[in-house]
Motif scaffolding. Structure first.
Motif, PDB file in Angstrom:
ATOM      1  N   LEU A 330       0.831  -1.204   0.000  1.00 12.30           N
ATOM      2  CA  LEU A 330       0.000   0.000   0.000  1.00 12.30           C
ATOM      3  C   LEU A 330       0.865   1.253   0.000  1.00 12.30           C
ATOM      4  N   ALA A 331       1.949   1.234   0.781  1.00  6.80           N
ATOM      5  CA  ALA A 331       2.886   2.366   0.753  1.00  6.80           C
ATOM      6  C   ALA A 331       3.518   2.497  -0.633  1.00  6.80           C
ATOM      7  N   PHE A 332       3.876   1.365  -1.205  1.00  6.05           N
ATOM      8  CA  PHE A 332       4.501   1.354  -2.530  1.00  6.05           C
ATOM      9  C   PHE A 332       3.583   1.939  -3.595  1.00  6.05           C
ATOM     10  N   VAL A 333       2.346   1.488  -3.629  1.00  7.05           N
ATOM     11  CA  VAL A 333       1.449   1.892  -4.713  1.00  7.05           C
ATOM     12  C   VAL A 333       1.077   3.369  -4.602  1.00  7.05           C
ATOM     13  N   THR A 334       1.078   3.913  -3.389  1.00  9.81           N
ATOM     14  CA  THR A 334       0.779   5.327  -3.225  1.00  9.81           C
ATOM     15  C   THR A 334       1.774   6.188  -3.993  1.00  9.81           C
TER      16      THR A 334
END
Length: 436
Positions: A330-334
């Motif tokens: 989720l951090a990555f895709v943000t």
């Protein structure tokens, strides 16, 4: 736009399938097969070193294909890069092991991995620019996010094939020949990708360029070196997170924690599915709130989540590990959902293919090439929970946060009554934003 987005997504999915299937094989079988005289730890490190060579080659590929893209057009880049990556991936599946040809085996592996990286270094810039430069300003983030879904699809294809083979073959069969099947399948996918891309139109922004840069790299280095370094540093954490989850954790959990290959692949793939599904959502938010705020939010989330990630991984239990991977994705895709719109907007059209691709792929060297190696070495002297890996990833997240903080916002204003800017007007660092 739907046809362009679908073709870009399919192409990047195929190219990243080729790239990711090597990472999975490096974590599971390449060490014993190609470095049998090494200890288990040294064999894994050597396999990850050949994995890292692909990242080193990617900036070189972005320079080579970026030159073509800025001089000859975005479309030729897509065809040549796909052919190069597909052919080298199929060849990896045909390389005899160390037991058959000795030291020539890892040397061939190294050369082919380099060619893989060279092709992928050109792929991203061409696919992203072809989509971004066709997209309307108010929805550029959304349409440009489709090539960014491709890596998730490629990863799921690569690991799905490996998972299916692991479930149906014995350990001996998988080690003897089963690991080669995903590499051979790349040939079929490459033919499909070439067919999808054969009728794509050239970018309208490229066709408007009256005087292409003679040597794009020289202009990028001379006038935009700071921008390239900041984007590379900003993107490093995304690469570090992704390959810590998808490559290093796979090797660590199967070798150190005794978790089965099937369980690990399932947990990782489930997290990547969510990441792929949320990519257009994050991209839509960037069209509304801006590219830079989402990048900053993703870096901050990554800095806060890396210690929980390694703690949950250390349990060796499927649900906690999945939750750890999910938070990281989720951090990555943000961040990475918006990069396909953000990077092109930072550069003027005549050097955009080179500038955006070089920054993107240098970030891969900083975050992707080093992370499996560094994490494996740090985890060797830790207990069940590799806290050193958490500290390493947190440090990269803070570095990336600082880099994004120094970059400008580029999201174009889309007020209906706004008067269109004159052709050739540059905003910020000279990107797409002001030319719509």
């Amino acid at each position: 736009m739907p046809r362009l987005a679908a073709a870009s997504l399919a192409g990047t999915a195929i190219e990243f399938y080729d790239f990711f299937v090597y990472g999975t094989a490096a974590a599971l079988v390449l060490g014993p097969l190609f470095f049998p005289t090494f200890s288990p730890l040294a064999g894994t490190l050597a396999a990850f070193a050949t994995f890292g060579v692909g990242f080193v080659a990617r900036p070189l590929g972005s320079v080579l294909f970026g030159h073509i893209g800025d001089r000859r057009g975005r479309r030729p880049v897509l065809v040549v890069s796909l052919l190069l990556t597909g052919a080298s991936t199929v060849a990896v599946g045909c390389v005899p092991t160390y037991g058959s040809i000795g030291v020539a085996a890892p040397v061939l592996l190294l050369v082919l991995r380099f060619l893989q990286g060279l092709g992928l270094g050109g792929e991203w810039g061409g696919a992203v620019l072809l989509t971004a430069e066709h997209a309307p300003a108010g929805r550029r983030g959304l349409w440009s996010s489709f090539p960014q879904i491709g890596p998730a699809v490629g990863f799921l294809l690569a690991n799905g094939v490996v998972l299916a083979l692991s479930a149906t073959l014995t350990e001996a069969q998988f080690t003897q020949w089963g690991w080669r099947v995903p590499f051979w399948a790349a040939g079929v996918l490459a033919v499909l990708g070439l067919w999808l891309r054969s009728s794509l139109p050239e970018s309208p922004r490229f066709l408007e360029i009256e005087a292409p840069a003679r040597v794009p790299l020289v202009e990028v280095v001379r006038s935009h070196w700071r921008l390239v370094l900041l984007t590379a540093g900003g993107l490093a954490v995304g690469y570090a997170i992704f390959y810590a989850v998808t490559t290093w954790s796979l090797a660590y959990a199967t070798e150190r924690l005794g978790v089965s290959r099937t369980v690990m692949l399932t947990c990782i793939m489930a997290a990547v599915v969510v990441k792929g599904a949320l990519t257009p959502v994050a991209a839509l938010l960037s069209d509304r709130y801006g590219r830079r705020p989402l990048c900053l939010a993703g870096c901050a989330a990554a800095a806060l989540w890396m210690f929980p990630l390694v703690a949950l991984l250390g349990t060796g239990e499927p649900l906690p590990m999945f939750l750890g991977f999910l938070g990281a994705m989720l951090a990555f895709v943000t961040m990475f959902a918006v990069i396909a719109a953000y990077l092109p907007e930072l550069y003027e059209p005549r050097i955009r293919c080179t500038g955006a691709a070089v920054g993107y792929n240098l970030g891969g060297v900083l975050g992707g090439a080093l992370t499996p190696l560094a994490a494996t070495a740090l985890a060797e002297h830790s207990g069940r929970v590799p806290w050193g890996v958490g500290a390493y990833l947190t440090g990269i997240a803070l570095l990336s946060l600082g880099c994004f903080a120094m970059l400008p916002e580029t999201r174009p204003e889309t007020r209906p009554a706004a008067r269109p800017a004159p052709a050739g007007t540059e905003a910020g660092a000279g990107g797409l934003a002001a030319t719509d």
